[in-house]
Design a protein around this motif. Structure first.
Motif, short mmCIF file in Angstrom:
data_model
loop_
_atom_site.label_atom_id
_atom_site.label_comp_id
_atom_site.label_asym_id
_atom_site.label_seq_id
_atom_site.Cartn_x
_atom_site.Cartn_y
_atom_site.Cartn_z
N LYS A 22 0.86 -1.19 0.00
CA LYS A 22 0.00 0.00 0.00
C LYS A 22 0.89 1.23 0.00
CE LYS A 22 -3.84 2.22 2.32
NZ LYS A 22 -4.69 2.26 3.50
N TYR A 23 0.72 2.07 -1.03
CA TYR A 23 1.52 3.29 -1.10
C TYR A 23 1.36 4.11 0.16
CZ TYR A 23 2.45 2.59 -6.07
OH TYR A 23 2.88 2.10 -7.27
N GLY A 24 2.50 4.57 0.68
CA GLY A 24 2.50 5.45 1.84
C GLY A 24 2.50 4.74 3.19
N THR A 25 2.19 3.44 3.20
CA THR A 25 2.22 2.70 4.47
C THR A 25 3.10 1.45 4.37
OG1 THR A 25 0.16 1.54 3.97
CG2 THR A 25 -0.02 3.53 5.29
N LEU A 26 3.06 0.74 3.24
CA LEU A 26 3.97 -0.40 3.04
C LEU A 26 4.21 -0.60 1.55
CD1 LEU A 26 5.71 -2.50 4.48
CD2 LEU A 26 3.82 -4.12 4.21
N TYR A 52 2.29 10.25 1.25
CA TYR A 52 1.67 10.04 -0.06
C TYR A 52 0.73 8.84 0.03
CZ TYR A 52 5.58 6.74 -0.22
OH TYR A 52 6.48 5.75 0.07
N LYS A 53 -0.17 8.72 -0.96
CA LYS A 53 -1.15 7.63 -0.94
C LYS A 53 -1.25 6.89 -2.27
CE LYS A 53 -4.08 10.04 2.36
NZ LYS A 53 -4.20 9.47 3.59
N VAL A 58 3.99 9.39 -4.65
CA VAL A 58 5.36 8.89 -4.54
C VAL A 58 6.27 9.74 -5.41
CG1 VAL A 58 6.92 6.97 -5.05
CG2 VAL A 58 4.71 6.53 -4.02
N ALA A 59 5.84 9.96 -6.65
CA ALA A 59 6.64 10.75 -7.59
C ALA A 59 6.90 12.15 -7.04
CB ALA A 59 5.94 10.82 -8.95
N GLY A 120 6.21 -6.84 -2.69
CA GLY A 120 5.60 -6.98 -4.01
C GLY A 120 4.21 -6.39 -4.04
N LYS A 121 3.80 -5.90 -5.20
CA LYS A 121 2.46 -5.33 -5.34
C LYS A 121 1.38 -6.38 -5.11
CE LYS A 121 2.97 -1.14 -7.83
NZ LYS A 121 2.48 -0.26 -8.84
#
Length: 140
Positions: A22-26, A52-53, A58-59, A120-121
């Protein structure tokens, strides 16, 4: 900063091994700095966690930290914390790694099995052979 504690790294890896990406947390950046924090007591996660979320966020954060390039952001964090860049041939458990997987650059650590790992995603930690490691910073 304290000395490297692989026992604390093992506890952190156990805690996140099956958690979802999860973007911003893991994501790979949060995972990597949290792994470093667990080993030597730094607070690197605070520079990224919750800032970020999504991929767009992220960018933006990477642009702020690394003048627009993912690699520059990683280099800056490592340089600011006096982590020494070493040859991938000498990577040890817990060292920060930049890896190239399917033409995608990812950040992670050299894991407990002495192989590179990242989040991994698909969710959970992914382990690869050492030949995907392109750059390494020693964590001490």
């Amino acid at each position: 900063m304290g000395s490297k504690d692989i026992t604390k790294l093992a506890a952190y890896l156990s805690k996140v091994q099956n958690k979802p990406f999860k973007y911003g947390t893991l994501d790979c950046a949060i995972f990597t700095v949290s792994a470093v924090d667990s080993q030597i007591g730094t607070k690197l996660k605070s520079k990224l966690f919750g800032k970020y979320k999504d991929l767009k966020g992220v960018a933006k954060r990477i642009k702020e930290l690394g003048k627009g390039r993912y690699i520059n952001a990683i280099e800056k964090i490592c340089k600011d914390n006096k982590f020494k860049e070493i040859s991938p041939d000498y990577a040890q458990r817990g060292d920060v790694c930049i890896m190239k997987d399917k033409n995608k650059t990812v950040m992670g650590i050299n894991g407990l099995n002495n192989k590179p790992i990242f989040v991994g995603k698909e969710g959970g930690l992914v382990e690869f052979d050492k030949d995907i490691i392109k750059r390494v910073w020693r964590i001490e």
